[in-house]
Design an enzyme around this catalytic site. Structure first.
Site, PDB file in Angstrom:
ATOM      1  N   ASP A   5       0.854  -1.189   0.000  1.00 38.42           N
ATOM      2  CA  ASP A   5       0.000   0.000   0.000  1.00 38.42           C
ATOM      3  C   ASP A   5       0.890   1.240   0.000  1.00 38.42           C
ATOM      4  O   ASP A   5       1.714   1.425   0.905  1.00 38.42           O
ATOM      5  CB  ASP A   5      -0.903  -0.018   1.232  1.00 38.42           C
ATOM      6  CG  ASP A   5      -2.047   0.974   1.136  1.00 38.42           C
ATOM      7  OD1 ASP A   5      -2.158   1.656   0.097  1.00 38.42           O
ATOM      8  OD2 ASP A   5      -2.835   1.059   2.098  1.00 38.42           O
ATOM      9  N   ASP A 103      -3.205   2.613  -5.708  1.00 38.49           N
ATOM     10  CA  ASP A 103      -2.147   2.648  -4.709  1.00 38.49           C
ATOM     11  C   ASP A 103      -1.988   1.369  -3.900  1.00 38.49           C
ATOM     12  O   ASP A 103      -1.300   1.377  -2.873  1.00 38.49           O
ATOM     13  CB  ASP A 103      -2.388   3.819  -3.751  1.00 38.49           C
ATOM     14  CG  ASP A 103      -3.722   3.707  -3.016  1.00 38.49           C
ATOM     15  OD1 ASP A 103      -4.565   2.892  -3.419  1.00 38.49           O
ATOM     16  OD2 ASP A 103      -3.905   4.444  -2.031  1.00 38.49           O
ATOM     17  N   GLU A 104      -2.580   0.269  -4.327  1.00 40.15           N
ATOM     18  CA  GLU A 104      -2.423  -0.950  -3.542  1.00 40.15           C
ATOM     19  C   GLU A 104      -2.562  -2.197  -4.394  1.00 40.15           C
ATOM     20  O   GLU A 104      -3.237  -2.205  -5.428  1.00 40.15           O
ATOM     21  CB  GLU A 104      -3.416  -0.991  -2.378  1.00 40.15           C
ATOM     22  CG  GLU A 104      -4.871  -0.978  -2.785  1.00 40.15           C
ATOM     23  CD  GLU A 104      -5.814  -1.124  -1.591  1.00 40.15           C
ATOM     24  OE1 GLU A 104      -5.451  -1.811  -0.613  1.00 40.15           O
ATOM     25  OE2 GLU A 104      -6.919  -0.560  -1.658  1.00 40.15           O
TER      26      GLU A 104
END
Length: 352
Positions: A5, A103-104
Site C-alpha cells: 500500500d 495505490d495498492e
C-alpha cells in the site's frame, strides 16, 4: 502473501512534482478550490494532524488546516505513477500481482523470509518511483490487508493465524476490512462489539441478521479467514458508477431528472463497452447540507438501454424526496458476471 500500500499516495505524487511542498500540510481534492463543492481525495500526514481526512468536504478541510496547500486532482499523474509502481512489483522474482487500485496490490511470493521480500519490494518501489509504501504480510488476503495498517508508514507487519486474536481480538469490528459503520451497528445489536466476539459468535443469529451467505462470511472475517490465493487474472468489473457534486443545489424536479439522465447515460456508455446486461441499480443522494443516502434495487436483467433508463426514473421517483435540495447524485449499474470471472473479490470498506 503480501499487501503493498503506497503511503499517502496522491499527496506523495504531488510533493514529488513540487518538492517545495515537502513537510507542509497538503490537501488534494476537486479543482483545488475550497469555495467550491468538493471533497478531499487525500491529505498528507501533516494535514491529517489537523484532523483532515479523505471524503471530508473541502471547505471544512480548509477550515481545519488554514495554512494547507490545496491542489486539484490530477488523475493522469496518479495513473502514471501507479503504472510504474505495479510494473516494479511485477518485476520482483516469482511475484504474482493482483492490483486493487491506484495505490495498492496483493503480491503472492513463495519465499522463506517474507519480511526480506517485503523490504526488497519497498526498496525497489522507492528506487523506481521515489514513493514509499507499507507492506502487510498474511496467510490470508484479509490478514495481509489489515496487517498493512499496522506497518504504516513505510513499515512491514505480519499478521497470521498465530497472532490474529492477540492483535485484533480486542478491537471493534469496524476495524475489519469490509465492515463499515452500518454493519458494525447491526453486529452490536447481536451483542457483538469486538473481533474476538465475532470470531466466537454462533452462526444462527448472524444468518438471521445478514442471510446465509453474508452471515457466515462475517464470522469468517472475524477469524481473519477467507481467500488465500493472489489472482493476477484480468479483473472483470462487476459494475460501473458515476457521481456528480453540483455547485448549486438541485431543487426542481426537472433539474433532478435532467441530472439523473446525464449520469445514467454516462454509466450506460461504460456498461455498453462491457457487453453484459444490467441486473442491479444503486442510487446515491446527498441532500444539503451533507446528508447522504444510498439505495439499491435489483431490476429485471436487461441490456436494453431505454429499459434501464426507465428503471432509473422509477427508482428515483420512489426514493428521492421531492423539493429537498440535492448537492450530489450518484448512480451505479451492476452487471451479470461471466461464468469465468473471479469467483469473489475481497471486499473493501467504503465505496458504494
Amino acid at each position: 502473501m503480501l499487501h503493498v500500500d503506497l503511503d499517502q499516495f496522491i499527496a506523495a505524487v504531488e510533493v514529488l512534482r513540487r518538492p517545495e511542498l515537502e513537510g507542509l500540510p497538503v490537501i488534494v481534492g476537486g479543482r483545488g478550490d475550497p469555495t467550491e463543492r468538493a471533497v478531499v481525495s487525500t491529505a498528507s500526514y501533516e494535514a491529517r494532524a489537523f484532523g483532515v481526512g479523505s471524503g471530508m468536504p473541502l471547505r471544512i478541510a480548509a477550515r481545519k488546516a488554514p495554512d494547507a496547500v490545496i491542489l486539484p486532482v490530477d488523475h493522469d499523474a496518479y495513473t502514471e505513477a501507479s503504472v510504474a509502481v505495479m510494473s516494479t512489483l511485477r518485476a520482483q522474482p516469482g511475484a504474482t500481482v493482483q492490483v486493487l487500485g491506484w495505490d495498492e496490490a496483493f503480491v503472492g511470493v513463495d519465499v522463506d523470509d517474507p519480511e526480506a521480500s517485503a523490504r526488497a519490494m519497498q526498496r525497489a518501489v522507492l528506487d523506481r518511483t521515489r514513493l514509499h509504501c507499507s507492506v502487510g504480510i498474511g496467510d490470508t488476503l484479509v490478514r495481509a490487508k489489515i496487517a498493512t495498517g499496522f506497518g504504516k508508514p513505510q513499515g512491514v507487519f505480519r499478521l497470521t493465524a498465530e497472532n490474529w486474536l492477540e492483535v485484533m481480538g480486542h478491537r471493534p469490528t469496524i476495524e475489519l476490512w469490509g465492515v463499515g459503520s452500518k454493519v458494525s451497528k447491526r453486529l452490536g445489536t447481536l451483542g457483538i462489539a469486538t473481533v474476538a466476539e465475532l470470531a466466537a459468535a454462533e452462526l444462527e443469529p448472524l444468518i438471521a441478521e445478514f442471510g446465509p451467505r453474508m452471515g457466515a462470511w462475517y464470522r469468517e472475517l472475524g477469524r481473519g479467514e477467507g481467500g488465500s490465493v493472489v489472482d493476477d487474472s484480468e479483473r472483470v468489473a462487476r459494475g460501473h458508477s458515476r457521481e456528480t457534486t453540483y455547485q448549486h443545489d438541485l431543487v426542481e424536479a426537472a433539474e433532478v431528472e435532467a441530472a439523473l439522465r446525464v449520469l445514467a447515460e454516462a454509466v450506460l456508455d461504460d456498461v455498453a463497452a462491457e457487453g453484459r446486461p444490467v441486473m442491479r441499480l444503486t442510487l446515491k443522494v446527498r441532500y444539503a447540507p451533507f446528508l447522504t443516502k444510498t439505495f439499491s434495487r435489483k431490476v429485471p436483467t436487461t441490456a436494453d438501454r431505454e429499459e434501464v433508463l426507465a428503471h432509473v426514473r422509477r427508482f428515483a421517483a420512489d426514493r428521492i424526496e421531492p423539493a429537498r435540495p440535492i448537492r450530489l447524485l450518484g448512480l451505479r449499474a451492476e452487471m451479470e458476471m461471466p461464468d469465468d470471472a473471479r469467483e469473489s473479490e475481497t471486499p473493501t470498506r467504503g465505496g458504494w
